[in-house]
Design an enzyme around this catalytic site. Sequence first.
Site, PDB file in Angstrom:
ATOM      1  N   LYS A 145      48.157 -44.207   1.447  1.00 54.54           N
ATOM      2  CA  LYS A 145      46.888 -43.788   2.064  1.00 54.54           C
ATOM      3  C   LYS A 145      46.884 -42.283   2.264  1.00 54.54           C
ATOM      4  CE  LYS A 145      48.623 -42.824   6.354  1.00 54.54           C
ATOM      5  NZ  LYS A 145      48.726 -41.482   6.946  1.00 54.54           N
TER       6      LYS A 145
ATOM      7  N   PRO B 179      56.128 -41.119  -1.588  1.00 55.99           N
ATOM      8  CA  PRO B 179      57.118 -40.269  -0.911  1.00 55.99           C
ATOM      9  C   PRO B 179      57.522 -40.852   0.449  1.00 55.99           C
ATOM     10  CG  PRO B 179      55.321 -38.935  -1.783  1.00 55.99           C
ATOM     11  CD  PRO B 179      54.926 -40.360  -1.987  1.00 55.99           C
TER      12      PRO B 179
ATOM     13  N   ALA C  12      58.727 -40.812   4.327  1.00 55.68           N
ATOM     14  CA  ALA C  12      58.446 -39.970   5.501  1.00 55.68           C
ATOM     15  C   ALA C  12      57.527 -38.822   5.098  1.00 55.68           C
ATOM     16  CB  ALA C  12      59.738 -39.448   6.141  1.00 55.68           C
TER      17      ALA C  12
ATOM     18  N   GLY D 192      53.947 -38.963   5.278  1.00 59.45           N
ATOM     19  CA  GLY D 192      52.584 -39.011   5.828  1.00 59.45           C
ATOM     20  C   GLY D 192      51.631 -39.795   4.945  1.00 59.45           C
ATOM     21  N   MET D 193      52.190 -40.624   4.039  1.00 58.74           N
ATOM     22  CA  MET D 193      51.344 -41.446   3.166  1.00 58.74           C
ATOM     23  C   MET D 193      51.541 -42.941   3.424  1.00 58.74           C
ATOM     24  SD  MET D 193      51.161 -39.377  -0.376  1.00 58.74           S
ATOM     25  CE  MET D 193      49.517 -40.030  -0.692  1.00 58.74           C
ATOM     26  N   ALA D 194      52.274 -43.240   4.498  1.00 59.35           N
ATOM     27  CA  ALA D 194      52.454 -44.626   4.957  1.00 59.35           C
ATOM     28  C   ALA D 194      53.221 -45.500   3.966  1.00 59.35           C
ATOM     29  CB  ALA D 194      51.104 -45.261   5.312  1.00 59.35           C
ATOM     30  N   GLY D 195      54.236 -44.932   3.337  1.00 59.02           N
ATOM     31  CA  GLY D 195      55.024 -45.695   2.358  1.00 59.02           C
ATOM     32  C   GLY D 195      55.710 -46.911   2.967  1.00 59.02           C
ATOM     33  N   GLY D 196      56.329 -46.728   4.124  1.00 56.07           N
ATOM     34  CA  GLY D 196      56.998 -47.866   4.775  1.00 56.07           C
ATOM     35  C   GLY D 196      55.981 -48.931   5.150  1.00 56.07           C
ATOM     36  N   SER D 197      54.828 -48.490   5.619  1.00 56.87           N
ATOM     37  CA  SER D 197      53.762 -49.432   5.982  1.00 56.87           C
ATOM     38  C   SER D 197      53.257 -50.170   4.739  1.00 56.87           C
ATOM     39  CB  SER D 197      52.595 -48.683   6.630  1.00 56.87           C
ATOM     40  OG  SER D 197      53.033 -48.013   7.786  1.00 56.87           O
TER      41      SER D 197
ATOM     42  N   ASP E 231      49.257 -48.400  10.614  1.00 58.67           N
ATOM     43  CA  ASP E 231      48.607 -48.203   9.306  1.00 58.67           C
ATOM     44  C   ASP E 231      48.599 -49.479   8.455  1.00 58.67           C
ATOM     45  OD1 ASP E 231      48.336 -45.489   9.854  1.00 58.67           O
ATOM     46  OD2 ASP E 231      50.183 -44.945   8.804  1.00 58.67           O
TER      47      ASP E 231
HETATM   48  P1  ATP Z   1      53.190 -42.722   8.245  1.00 60.30           P
HETATM   49  O1  ATP Z   1      52.290 -41.985   7.307  1.00 60.30           O
HETATM   50  O2  ATP Z   1      52.806 -44.184   8.433  1.00 60.30           O
HETATM   51  O3  ATP Z   1      53.455 -42.020   9.529  1.00 60.30           O
HETATM   52  P2  ATP Z   1      55.344 -41.902   6.585  1.00 60.30           P
HETATM   53  O4  ATP Z   1      54.739 -42.058   5.232  1.00 60.30           O
HETATM   54  O5  ATP Z   1      55.386 -40.522   7.157  1.00 60.30           O
HETATM   55  O6  ATP Z   1      54.621 -42.865   7.567  1.00 60.30           O
HETATM   56  P3  ATP Z   1      57.450 -43.689   5.839  1.00 60.30           P
HETATM   57  O7  ATP Z   1      57.686 -43.378   4.406  1.00 60.30           O
HETATM   58  O8  ATP Z   1      56.674 -44.909   6.166  1.00 60.30           O
HETATM   59  O9  ATP Z   1      56.810 -42.448   6.581  1.00 60.30           O
HETATM   60  O10 ATP Z   1      58.896 -43.742   6.514  1.00 60.30           O
HETATM   61  C1  ATP Z   1      59.182 -43.357   7.825  1.00 60.30           C
HETATM   62  C2  ATP Z   1      60.621 -43.777   8.126  1.00 60.30           C
HETATM   63  O11 ATP Z   1      60.676 -45.204   8.209  1.00 60.30           O
HETATM   64  C3  ATP Z   1      61.626 -43.397   7.054  1.00 60.30           C
HETATM   65  O12 ATP Z   1      62.211 -42.167   7.316  1.00 60.30           O
HETATM   66  C4  ATP Z   1      62.641 -44.526   7.094  1.00 60.30           C
HETATM   67  O13 ATP Z   1      63.744 -44.184   7.929  1.00 60.30           O
HETATM   68  C5  ATP Z   1      61.929 -45.699   7.779  1.00 60.30           C
HETATM   69  N1  ATP Z   1      61.664 -46.860   6.865  1.00 60.30           N
HETATM   70  C6  ATP Z   1      61.885 -48.142   7.172  1.00 60.30           C
HETATM   71  N2  ATP Z   1      61.520 -48.941   6.151  1.00 60.30           N
HETATM   72  C7  ATP Z   1      61.044 -48.161   5.188  1.00 60.30           C
HETATM   73  C8  ATP Z   1      60.513 -48.409   3.901  1.00 60.30           C
HETATM   74  N3  ATP Z   1      60.398 -49.636   3.392  1.00 60.30           N
HETATM   75  N4  ATP Z   1      60.107 -47.349   3.190  1.00 60.30           N
HETATM   76  C9  ATP Z   1      60.194 -46.105   3.706  1.00 60.30           C
HETATM   77  N5  ATP Z   1      60.719 -45.807   4.889  1.00 60.30           N
HETATM   78  C10 ATP Z   1      61.137 -46.822   5.650  1.00 60.30           C
END
Ligand code: ATP
Length: 306
Positions: free
Chosen positions: A18, A103, A105, A107-112, A145
Amino acid sequence: MSSAQITSPAVTVRCPAKVNLELLVGGVRPDGFHTLSTIYQAVSLYDEVTVEPAETWSVTLRGQYTEGVPTDGSNLAVRAAKVLADRHAITQALTVTIRKDIPVAGGMAGGSADAAATLLACDALWGLNSPKADLEEIAAELGSDIPFLLHGGTAIGSGRGELLAPVLARGTYHWVFVAAAGEGLSTPAVYREFDRRHGGLDIADPRPTPELMAALRTGDVDALAAVVSNDLQPAALALNPALRETLDAGMEYGALAGFVSGSGPTCAFLTASAEASIDLAVALSASEIGDRVHRAHGPVLGAHLR
Ligand code: ATP
Protein backbone atom coordinates in the site's frame (compact mmCIF):
# COMPACT_ATOMS: atom_id res chain seq x y z
CA MET A 1 -7.92 -31.35 12.37
CA SER A 2 -8.04 -34.52 10.28
CA SER A 3 -6.29 -34.54 6.91
CA ALA A 4 -9.68 -35.29 5.31
CA GLN A 5 -10.64 -31.69 6.04
CA ILE A 6 -7.68 -30.31 4.08
CA THR A 7 -9.09 -29.20 0.78
CA SER A 8 -5.79 -28.59 -1.02
CA PRO A 9 -2.17 -29.67 -0.55
CA ALA A 10 -0.84 -26.10 -0.81
CA VAL A 11 -2.46 -22.70 -1.29
CA THR A 12 -0.76 -19.56 -2.59
CA VAL A 13 -2.10 -16.04 -2.13
CA ARG A 14 -0.66 -12.84 -3.53
CA CYS A 15 -1.04 -9.55 -1.66
CA PRO A 16 -0.15 -6.02 -2.79
CA ALA A 17 1.69 -3.28 -0.90
CA LYS A 18 0.00 0.00 0.00
CA VAL A 19 0.85 3.64 -0.36
CA ASN A 20 -0.89 6.36 1.66
CA LEU A 21 -2.03 9.15 -0.67
CA GLU A 22 -2.81 11.16 2.43
CA LEU A 23 -1.79 10.37 5.98
CA LEU A 24 -3.17 12.76 8.60
CA VAL A 25 -2.18 11.99 12.17
CA GLY A 26 -4.33 13.12 15.11
CA GLY A 27 -3.98 12.78 18.86
CA VAL A 28 -3.01 9.74 20.91
CA ARG A 29 -5.93 7.55 22.03
CA PRO A 30 -6.20 5.95 25.46
CA ASP A 31 -4.93 2.66 23.93
CA GLY A 32 -1.71 4.40 22.78
CA PHE A 33 -2.53 4.45 19.05
CA HIS A 34 -2.83 7.72 17.15
CA THR A 35 -6.11 8.65 15.49
CA LEU A 36 -5.56 8.61 11.74
CA SER A 37 -7.28 9.69 8.59
CA THR A 38 -5.64 8.10 5.60
CA ILE A 39 -6.34 7.36 1.97
CA TYR A 40 -4.85 4.00 1.12
CA GLN A 41 -4.11 2.79 -2.37
CA ALA A 42 -3.08 -0.81 -3.13
CA VAL A 43 -0.17 -0.89 -5.60
CA SER A 44 1.26 -3.64 -7.80
CA LEU A 45 4.26 -4.63 -5.67
CA TYR A 46 3.46 -8.07 -4.30
CA ASP A 47 4.42 -10.55 -1.64
CA GLU A 48 3.26 -14.13 -2.15
CA VAL A 49 2.49 -16.54 0.69
CA THR A 50 2.17 -20.32 0.27
CA VAL A 51 0.84 -22.44 3.14
CA GLU A 52 1.22 -26.23 3.28
CA PRO A 53 0.29 -28.70 6.01
CA ALA A 54 3.38 -29.87 7.96
CA GLU A 55 4.45 -31.68 11.13
CA THR A 56 5.94 -28.53 12.69
CA TRP A 57 5.73 -24.80 12.06
CA SER A 58 8.38 -23.26 9.80
CA VAL A 59 8.89 -20.14 7.68
CA THR A 60 10.93 -20.06 4.46
CA LEU A 61 11.76 -16.72 2.85
CA ARG A 62 12.41 -16.10 -0.83
CA GLY A 63 12.48 -12.98 -3.03
CA GLN A 64 14.52 -9.80 -2.97
CA TYR A 65 13.60 -8.40 0.49
CA THR A 66 14.22 -11.00 3.19
CA GLU A 67 16.67 -9.24 5.50
CA GLY A 68 15.21 -8.41 8.90
CA VAL A 69 12.20 -10.70 8.48
CA PRO A 70 11.80 -13.14 11.39
CA THR A 71 11.35 -16.85 10.65
CA ASP A 72 9.99 -17.75 14.08
CA GLY A 73 6.53 -17.37 15.62
CA SER A 74 6.86 -13.57 15.57
CA ASN A 75 6.50 -13.52 11.78
CA LEU A 76 3.19 -11.80 11.08
CA ALA A 77 2.17 -14.55 8.67
CA VAL A 78 2.56 -17.21 11.37
CA ARG A 79 0.73 -15.03 13.90
CA ALA A 80 -2.15 -14.61 11.45
CA ALA A 81 -2.35 -18.35 10.75
CA LYS A 82 -2.36 -19.18 14.45
CA VAL A 83 -5.13 -16.68 15.29
CA LEU A 84 -7.34 -18.16 12.55
CA ALA A 85 -6.45 -21.71 13.66
CA ASP A 86 -7.33 -20.91 17.30
CA ARG A 87 -10.72 -19.54 16.29
CA HIS A 88 -11.54 -22.83 14.61
CA ALA A 89 -9.78 -25.16 17.07
CA ILE A 90 -7.38 -26.26 14.31
CA THR A 91 -4.12 -27.69 15.62
CA GLN A 92 -2.40 -28.36 12.30
CA ALA A 93 1.11 -26.92 11.79
CA LEU A 94 2.13 -25.30 8.50
CA THR A 95 5.12 -24.65 6.33
CA VAL A 96 4.78 -20.97 5.36
CA THR A 97 6.78 -19.85 2.34
CA ILE A 98 6.90 -16.10 1.75
CA ARG A 99 8.16 -14.56 -1.45
CA LYS A 100 8.99 -11.02 -0.33
CA ASP A 101 9.19 -8.38 -3.02
CA ILE A 102 7.78 -5.60 -0.81
CA PRO A 103 10.56 -3.66 0.99
CA VAL A 104 10.85 -4.65 4.68
CA ALA A 105 10.13 -1.97 7.31
CA GLY A 106 9.62 0.35 4.35
CA GLY A 107 6.26 1.98 5.13
CA MET A 108 4.50 -0.16 2.51
CA ALA A 109 2.92 -2.62 4.96
CA GLY A 110 4.84 -5.69 3.77
CA GLY A 111 4.37 -7.61 7.01
CA SER A 112 0.69 -6.71 6.99
CA ALA A 113 0.44 -7.93 3.38
CA ASP A 114 1.88 -11.29 4.47
CA ALA A 115 -0.65 -11.49 7.31
CA ALA A 116 -3.55 -10.67 4.97
CA ALA A 117 -2.32 -13.22 2.40
CA THR A 118 -1.96 -15.88 5.10
CA LEU A 119 -5.48 -15.35 6.46
CA LEU A 120 -6.91 -15.89 2.99
CA ALA A 121 -4.59 -18.82 2.20
CA CYS A 122 -5.35 -20.64 5.47
CA ASP A 123 -9.06 -20.01 5.07
CA ALA A 124 -8.88 -21.77 1.69
CA LEU A 125 -6.50 -24.53 2.86
CA TRP A 126 -8.70 -25.41 5.83
CA GLY A 127 -11.91 -25.05 3.79
CA LEU A 128 -13.35 -22.59 6.31
CA ASN A 129 -15.22 -20.30 3.89
CA SER A 130 -15.14 -17.57 6.54
CA PRO A 131 -17.48 -14.65 5.95
CA LYS A 132 -15.50 -11.60 4.82
CA ALA A 133 -16.46 -9.77 8.03
CA ASP A 134 -14.83 -12.52 10.16
CA LEU A 135 -11.51 -12.27 8.31
CA GLU A 136 -11.67 -8.47 8.52
CA GLU A 137 -12.22 -8.64 12.27
CA ILE A 138 -9.20 -10.91 12.78
CA ALA A 139 -7.22 -8.67 10.41
CA ALA A 140 -8.03 -5.55 12.46
CA GLU A 141 -6.95 -7.30 15.67
CA LEU A 142 -3.61 -8.27 14.08
CA GLY A 143 -2.69 -4.85 12.68
CA SER A 144 -4.11 -1.52 11.51
CA ASP A 145 -3.24 -1.91 7.79
CA ILE A 146 -4.30 -5.55 7.40
CA PRO A 147 -8.04 -4.99 6.72
CA PHE A 148 -7.14 -2.67 3.85
CA LEU A 149 -4.83 -5.25 2.29
CA LEU A 150 -7.68 -7.77 2.23
CA HIS A 151 -9.83 -5.07 0.62
CA GLY A 152 -7.43 -3.46 -1.90
CA GLY A 153 -8.33 -0.68 -4.34
CA THR A 154 -8.45 2.82 -2.87
CA ALA A 155 -10.11 3.42 0.51
CA ILE A 156 -10.35 5.80 3.44
CA GLY A 157 -8.90 4.44 6.69
CA SER A 158 -9.93 5.95 10.02
CA GLY A 159 -9.66 4.93 13.67
CA ARG A 160 -6.06 3.66 13.80
CA GLY A 161 -6.37 2.89 10.06
CA GLU A 162 -8.45 -0.29 10.37
CA LEU A 163 -11.92 1.24 9.78
CA LEU A 164 -12.46 1.37 6.02
CA ALA A 165 -14.83 3.34 3.83
CA PRO A 166 -14.91 3.19 0.04
CA VAL A 167 -13.60 6.04 -2.09
CA LEU A 168 -14.99 6.97 -5.47
CA ALA A 169 -11.73 6.88 -7.45
CA ARG A 170 -11.24 7.01 -11.21
CA GLY A 171 -8.20 6.11 -13.25
CA THR A 172 -4.96 4.23 -12.82
CA TYR A 173 -1.94 5.91 -11.27
CA HIS A 174 1.66 5.14 -12.16
CA TRP A 175 4.17 5.04 -9.36
CA VAL A 176 7.88 4.67 -8.82
CA PHE A 177 9.05 3.51 -5.38
CA VAL A 178 12.59 3.76 -4.08
CA ALA A 179 13.41 1.45 -1.17
CA ALA A 180 16.01 2.91 1.19
CA ALA A 181 19.45 1.37 1.46
CA GLY A 182 20.23 -0.30 4.79
CA GLU A 183 17.81 -0.76 7.64
CA GLY A 184 14.21 0.38 7.41
CA LEU A 185 12.48 2.70 9.85
CA SER A 186 10.57 1.32 12.81
CA THR A 187 6.99 2.57 12.69
CA PRO A 188 6.84 3.13 16.51
CA ALA A 189 10.12 5.12 16.33
CA VAL A 190 8.64 7.39 13.63
CA TYR A 191 5.51 7.99 15.74
CA ARG A 192 7.70 8.75 18.79
CA GLU A 193 9.57 11.37 16.73
CA PHE A 194 6.21 12.73 15.50
CA ASP A 195 5.06 13.09 19.15
CA ARG A 196 8.33 14.73 20.15
CA ARG A 197 7.94 17.30 17.36
CA HIS A 198 4.32 18.00 18.25
CA GLY A 199 5.16 18.43 21.95
CA GLY A 200 1.98 17.03 23.51
CA LEU A 201 -0.32 19.17 21.32
CA ASP A 202 -3.93 18.09 21.44
CA ILE A 203 -4.42 17.44 17.71
CA ALA A 204 -8.04 17.32 16.55
CA ASP A 205 -9.39 14.19 14.85
CA PRO A 206 -8.34 14.46 11.21
CA ARG A 207 -10.70 14.09 8.24
CA PRO A 208 -9.92 13.42 4.54
CA THR A 209 -9.06 16.59 2.61
CA PRO A 210 -11.89 17.52 0.19
CA GLU A 211 -9.40 18.51 -2.56
CA LEU A 212 -7.84 15.06 -2.46
CA MET A 213 -11.22 13.33 -2.64
CA ALA A 214 -12.15 15.59 -5.59
CA ALA A 215 -8.90 14.75 -7.43
CA LEU A 216 -9.61 11.02 -7.02
CA ARG A 217 -13.21 11.44 -8.21
CA THR A 218 -12.05 13.04 -11.45
CA GLY A 219 -8.93 10.89 -11.87
CA ASP A 220 -6.86 14.04 -12.44
CA VAL A 221 -3.27 13.03 -11.69
CA ASP A 222 -1.97 16.63 -11.62
CA ALA A 223 -4.63 17.64 -9.12
CA LEU A 224 -3.80 14.58 -7.02
CA ALA A 225 -0.07 15.32 -7.16
CA ALA A 226 -0.75 18.82 -5.80
CA VAL A 227 -2.47 17.52 -2.66
CA VAL A 228 -0.81 14.22 -1.62
CA SER A 229 0.55 14.60 1.91
CA ASN A 230 2.06 12.69 4.80
CA ASP A 231 2.13 14.06 8.36
CA LEU A 232 4.82 11.50 9.25
CA GLN A 233 7.25 12.73 6.59
CA PRO A 234 9.05 15.36 8.75
CA ALA A 235 9.62 12.72 11.46
CA ALA A 236 10.86 10.13 8.91
CA LEU A 237 13.23 12.73 7.36
CA ALA A 238 14.54 13.68 10.81
CA LEU A 239 15.39 10.01 11.47
CA ASN A 240 16.82 9.43 7.98
CA PRO A 241 17.96 12.79 6.46
CA ALA A 242 19.36 11.05 3.34
CA LEU A 243 15.78 10.54 2.16
CA ARG A 244 15.65 14.23 1.24
CA GLU A 245 18.22 13.57 -1.52
CA THR A 246 16.11 10.71 -2.90
CA LEU A 247 13.00 12.92 -2.89
CA ASP A 248 14.91 15.73 -4.63
CA ALA A 249 16.33 13.34 -7.25
CA GLY A 250 12.86 11.98 -8.09
CA MET A 251 11.45 15.47 -8.55
CA GLU A 252 14.44 16.53 -10.63
CA TYR A 253 13.92 13.52 -12.92
CA GLY A 254 10.30 14.40 -13.60
CA ALA A 255 7.98 13.06 -10.87
CA LEU A 256 4.77 15.04 -10.34
CA ALA A 257 5.01 14.47 -6.59
CA GLY A 258 7.46 12.76 -4.26
CA PHE A 259 6.85 11.88 -0.64
CA VAL A 260 7.74 9.36 2.03
CA SER A 261 5.45 6.32 1.98
CA GLY A 262 3.69 5.87 5.35
CA SER A 263 6.28 5.74 8.14
CA GLY A 264 9.05 5.43 5.51
CA PRO A 265 11.76 5.12 4.49
CA THR A 266 10.50 4.07 1.03
CA CYS A 267 9.99 7.15 -1.17
CA ALA A 268 6.92 7.20 -3.43
CA PHE A 269 6.82 9.15 -6.70
CA LEU A 270 3.63 9.83 -8.60
CA THR A 271 4.14 10.18 -12.35
CA ALA A 272 2.01 11.44 -15.25
CA SER A 273 1.76 8.15 -17.20
CA ALA A 274 3.14 4.62 -17.59
CA GLU A 275 5.79 6.02 -19.98
CA ALA A 276 6.76 8.73 -17.49
CA SER A 277 7.14 6.10 -14.77
CA ILE A 278 9.51 4.10 -17.01
CA ASP A 279 11.59 7.23 -17.70
CA LEU A 280 11.76 8.07 -14.01
CA ALA A 281 12.63 4.51 -12.99
CA VAL A 282 15.41 4.37 -15.60
CA ALA A 283 16.83 7.74 -14.50
CA LEU A 284 16.77 6.80 -10.82
CA SER A 285 18.24 3.33 -11.49
CA ALA A 286 21.09 4.93 -13.45
CA SER A 287 21.83 7.27 -10.52
CA GLU A 288 23.56 6.23 -7.30
CA ILE A 289 20.18 4.91 -6.08
CA GLY A 290 20.79 1.74 -8.11
CA ASP A 291 18.60 -1.33 -8.01
CA ARG A 292 16.12 -0.41 -5.30
CA VAL A 293 13.76 1.26 -7.78
CA HIS A 294 10.36 -0.32 -8.48
CA ARG A 295 7.57 0.67 -10.85
CA ALA A 296 4.01 -0.07 -9.85
CA HIS A 297 0.47 0.98 -10.66
CA GLY A 298 -2.59 1.36 -8.52
CA PRO A 299 -5.25 0.77 -7.53
CA VAL A 300 -5.08 -3.05 -7.67
CA LEU A 301 -7.01 -5.91 -6.03
CA GLY A 302 -6.30 -6.80 -2.41
CA ALA A 303 -5.10 -10.26 -1.31
CA HIS A 304 -6.20 -12.92 -3.81
CA LEU A 305 -5.68 -16.61 -4.52
CA ARG A 306 -3.18 -17.48 -7.24
P1 ATP B 1 3.82 -0.42 8.02
O1 ATP B 1 3.84 0.32 6.72
O2 ATP B 1 2.59 -1.29 8.21
O3 ATP B 1 4.13 0.42 9.20
P2 ATP B 1 6.35 -1.48 7.28
O4 ATP B 1 6.14 -1.73 5.82
O5 ATP B 1 7.09 -0.23 7.65
O6 ATP B 1 4.98 -1.51 7.99
P3 ATP B 1 7.02 -4.23 7.66
O7 ATP B 1 7.74 -4.60 6.42
O8 ATP B 1 5.60 -4.66 7.79
O9 ATP B 1 7.11 -2.68 7.93
O10 ATP B 1 7.90 -4.81 8.86
C1 ATP B 1 8.02 -4.22 10.12
C2 ATP B 1 8.76 -5.21 11.02
O11 ATP B 1 7.90 -6.32 11.29
C3 ATP B 1 10.01 -5.80 10.41
O12 ATP B 1 11.14 -5.07 10.73
C4 ATP B 1 10.07 -7.21 10.99
O13 ATP B 1 10.90 -7.24 12.15
C5 ATP B 1 8.64 -7.51 11.46
N1 ATP B 1 7.96 -8.59 10.66
C6 ATP B 1 7.26 -9.60 11.19
N2 ATP B 1 6.75 -10.37 10.21
C7 ATP B 1 7.12 -9.84 9.05
C8 ATP B 1 6.89 -10.18 7.70
N3 ATP B 1 6.18 -11.25 7.33
N4 ATP B 1 7.41 -9.38 6.76
C9 ATP B 1 8.12 -8.28 7.12
N5 ATP B 1 8.40 -7.93 8.36
C10 ATP B 1 7.89 -8.69 9.34
